[in-house]
Design an enzyme around this catalytic site. Structure first.
Site, mmCIF file in Angstrom:
data_model
loop_
_atom_site.group_PDB
_atom_site.id
_atom_site.type_symbol
_atom_site.label_atom_id
_atom_site.label_comp_id
_atom_site.label_asym_id
_atom_site.label_seq_id
_atom_site.Cartn_x
_atom_site.Cartn_y
_atom_site.Cartn_z
ATOM 1 N N ASP A 125 26.082 -25.660 -57.873
ATOM 2 C CA ASP A 125 27.191 -24.816 -58.274
ATOM 3 C C ASP A 125 27.756 -25.437 -59.568
ATOM 4 O O ASP A 125 27.434 -26.590 -59.889
ATOM 5 C CB ASP A 125 28.216 -24.842 -57.124
ATOM 6 C CG ASP A 125 29.546 -24.273 -57.503
ATOM 7 O OD1 ASP A 125 29.566 -23.134 -57.978
ATOM 8 O OD2 ASP A 125 30.572 -24.964 -57.333
ATOM 9 N N ASP A 127 31.505 -24.861 -61.329
ATOM 10 C CA ASP A 127 32.918 -25.290 -61.350
ATOM 11 C C ASP A 127 33.284 -26.090 -60.109
ATOM 12 O O ASP A 127 33.033 -25.647 -58.985
ATOM 13 C CB ASP A 127 33.827 -24.062 -61.438
ATOM 14 C CG ASP A 127 33.759 -23.424 -62.813
ATOM 15 O OD1 ASP A 127 34.415 -23.929 -63.727
ATOM 16 O OD2 ASP A 127 33.020 -22.431 -62.960
ATOM 17 N N ASP A 327 31.237 -26.536 -54.061
ATOM 18 C CA ASP A 327 32.590 -26.868 -53.592
ATOM 19 C C ASP A 327 33.377 -25.674 -53.075
ATOM 20 O O ASP A 327 34.452 -25.831 -52.508
ATOM 21 C CB ASP A 327 33.413 -27.462 -54.746
ATOM 22 C CG ASP A 327 33.767 -26.393 -55.770
ATOM 23 O OD1 ASP A 327 32.849 -25.657 -56.175
ATOM 24 O OD2 ASP A 327 34.950 -26.276 -56.133
HETATM 25 O O1 LIG Z 1 30.646 -20.614 -58.530
HETATM 26 P P1 LIG Z 1 31.377 -21.501 -59.486
HETATM 27 O O2 LIG Z 1 30.538 -21.994 -60.609
HETATM 28 O O3 LIG Z 1 32.102 -22.613 -58.786
HETATM 29 O O4 LIG Z 1 32.501 -20.553 -60.121
HETATM 30 C C1 LIG Z 1 33.625 -20.135 -59.339
HETATM 31 C C2 LIG Z 1 34.747 -19.785 -60.278
HETATM 32 O O5 LIG Z 1 34.913 -20.920 -61.128
HETATM 33 C C3 LIG Z 1 35.828 -20.810 -62.206
HETATM 34 O O6 LIG Z 1 37.146 -20.886 -61.701
HETATM 35 C C4 LIG Z 1 37.448 -22.132 -61.087
HETATM 36 O O7 LIG Z 1 37.341 -23.180 -62.077
HETATM 37 C C5 LIG Z 1 38.308 -23.080 -63.161
HETATM 38 C C6 LIG Z 1 37.999 -24.190 -64.149
HETATM 39 O O8 LIG Z 1 38.060 -25.449 -63.555
HETATM 40 C C7 LIG Z 1 39.722 -23.158 -62.598
HETATM 41 O O9 LIG Z 1 40.677 -23.036 -63.639
HETATM 42 C C8 LIG Z 1 39.920 -22.021 -61.577
HETATM 43 O O10 LIG Z 1 41.196 -22.136 -60.962
HETATM 44 C C9 LIG Z 1 38.839 -22.094 -60.488
HETATM 45 O O11 LIG Z 1 38.926 -20.971 -59.629
HETATM 46 C C10 LIG Z 1 35.581 -19.567 -63.009
HETATM 47 O O12 LIG Z 1 36.556 -19.443 -64.012
HETATM 48 C C11 LIG Z 1 35.505 -18.338 -62.133
HETATM 49 O O13 LIG Z 1 35.190 -17.207 -62.906
HETATM 50 C C12 LIG Z 1 34.402 -18.557 -61.108
HETATM 51 O O14 LIG Z 1 34.280 -17.421 -60.265
#
Ligand SMILES: O=P(O)(O)OC[C@H]1O[C@H](O[C@H]2O[C@H](CO)[C@@H](O)[C@H](O)[C@H]2O)[C@H](O)[C@@H](O)[C@@H]1O
Length: 392
Positions: A125, A127, A327
């Site tokens: 994954d 983020d 995560d």
């Molecule tokens: O599947 P992932 O790669 O984990 O993506 C899930 C979402 O991640 C991002 O948002 C998350 O991370 C951001 C940066 O650290 C944070 O600001 C936010 O609060 C988190 O939810 C991304 O911006 C989303 O579009 C993804 O769906």
């Protein structure tokens, strides 16, 4: 495994087994499991959800609770550090939780035993796994040392990134062309041209940025226009709430409320839910301080993992050990798919106790990096040992 799909409901179906002898595989398979220990459910992070994962009624207190609990806040963690008692209680809770979800680093020896003689396939994954969670989603950069760790891992094992982000965006962040990428929670896969998966509906031959032939699979392609419209509506509907950020992830939309004053969270949820009433073909799920709008199709990160394994010609091989590190709530679909039939092994990245279908845990992205580096060292030393043993 055969993968049949149409644009609104991809369906997985089994076909004839792969000829194992042709693939030169061993018949035995060591199941991937981790020891389980008595565990108090009171330690879990409970986020109320309906069976289908949709959080519907924004008037219910469950909505707000879920929004508060959706990501450990920096403030909460700093307060814990200031308060020794709370900190040690949190620590005890975490240690207890680790009895059920052992650290993949501390249990590396045990893990290596399971993995011995197997071909590892890595699913990562982005983020919160490769990059730390930050306030601005556009600044969620991974460190150079993490990039190096992923690059080295990809030299040893087939490696794919599976993210909620758009595929282009996550590729821009990771920047390693040797990997496979699945964006929009697995609804936009760029994988290898290897197997029958090329014949599936919504699967087309394409070329990547380096001109290499690839297989592009987009099970939600019929939703593209709708997602564009709902994105514009969500931007409009939330523009006067300070801190809201709406992100277009191509086949899904993220509405971030991390930077919104907590007193306005309910309002954010109500407005998103209001817009979605006009779109019964879209559903709402919950990530880390983010509401995610996505098509109602039978497709998720778990299906994307199976699709990629099939594309790699590895879905039926008993000597293959897929490892998924993630995560977020959406990563649970992948953990479940791997847990089913002892297919592989999920590793949850979390600094707080959380219920999961993963087998192992890692605290944060820095531990993920350490784990990837350990995997590479282990792989290289096993290869060396094998060469020496053959010479003797
Ligand atoms: O599947 P992932 O790669 O984990 O993506 C899930 C979402 O991640 C991002 O948002 C998350 O991370 C951001 C940066 O650290 C944070 O600001 C936010 O609060 C988190 O939810 C991304 O911006 C989303 O579009 C993804 O769906």
């Amino acid at each position: 495994m055969d993968l049949k799909s149409n644009h609104s409901s991809p369906v997985l179906a089994e076909t004839s087994p792969i000829n194992k002898s042709r693939l030169g595989l061993r018949a035995n398979s060591v199941p991937c499991s981790a020891p389980s220990a008595p565990f108090s459910s009171g330690l879990y992070l409970i986020v109320p959800r309906k069976k289908n994962g949709i959080l519907e009624d924004v008037r219910s207190p469950a909505w707000l609770d879920a929004m508060k609990l959706s990501s450990p806040s920096a403030k909460l963690m700093a307060n814990d550090v200031d308060n020794d008692v709370v900190a040690s209680e949190a620590d005890v809770a975490y240690q207890t939780w680790m009895l059920k979800y052992p650290s993949a680093l501390l249990s590396f020896g045990q893990f290596a035993n399971y993995a011995k003689g197997k071909r590892i396939v890595l699913f990562l994954d982005y983020d919160g796994t490769l990059s730390p969670i930050v306030e601005d989603p556009d600044h969620a950069f991974m460190s150079e040392t993490m990039r190096e760790a992923v690059k080295k891992a990809a030299e040893c094992f087939p490696t794919a990134i599976i993210s909620g982000r758009s595929r282009d965006k996550v590729f821009e962040f990771v920047g390693l062309p040797e990997l496979y990428y699945a964006g929009s929670h697995g609804m936009d896969i760029m994988g290898p041209v290897k197997s029958s998966s090329n014949d599936h509906t919504n699967s087309i031959r394409s070329t990547d940025k380096q001109g290499k032939e690839v297989n592009l699979f987009q099970p939600a392609s019929g939703f593209l226009t709708m997602i564009g419209k709902v994105f514009a509506s969500l931007v409009e509907a939330t523009k006067d709430i300070e801190g809201v950020m709406v992100e277009n992830n191509k086949f899904c939309v993220s509405v971030h409320y991390r930077n919104v004053d907590e007193k306005n969270w309910k309002d954010v949820a109500a407005r998103v839910s209001g817009i979605l009433k006009e779109y019964p073909q879209l559903r709402l799920t919950h990530g880390r301080k983010v509401l995610e709008v996505r098509p109602v199709i039978d497709w998720d990160k778990g299906k994307a993992v199976m699709f990629l394994l099939e594309s790699l010609g590895l879905s039926k091989c008993e000597d293959v050990l897929p490892i998924y590190i993630g995560d977020d709530r959406t990563d649970e679909d992948a953990f479940k798919v791997l847990r089913e039939g002892n297919r592989g092994c999920g590793i949850l990245v979390s600094s707080i106790p959380k219920e999961s279908s993963a087998y192992y845990s890692l605290r944060d992205p820095s531990e993920v990096k350490e784990f990837l580096n350990s995997l590479v060292i282990w792989k290289k030393s096993s290869a060396l040992r094998y060469t020496i043993e053959r010479r003797i």
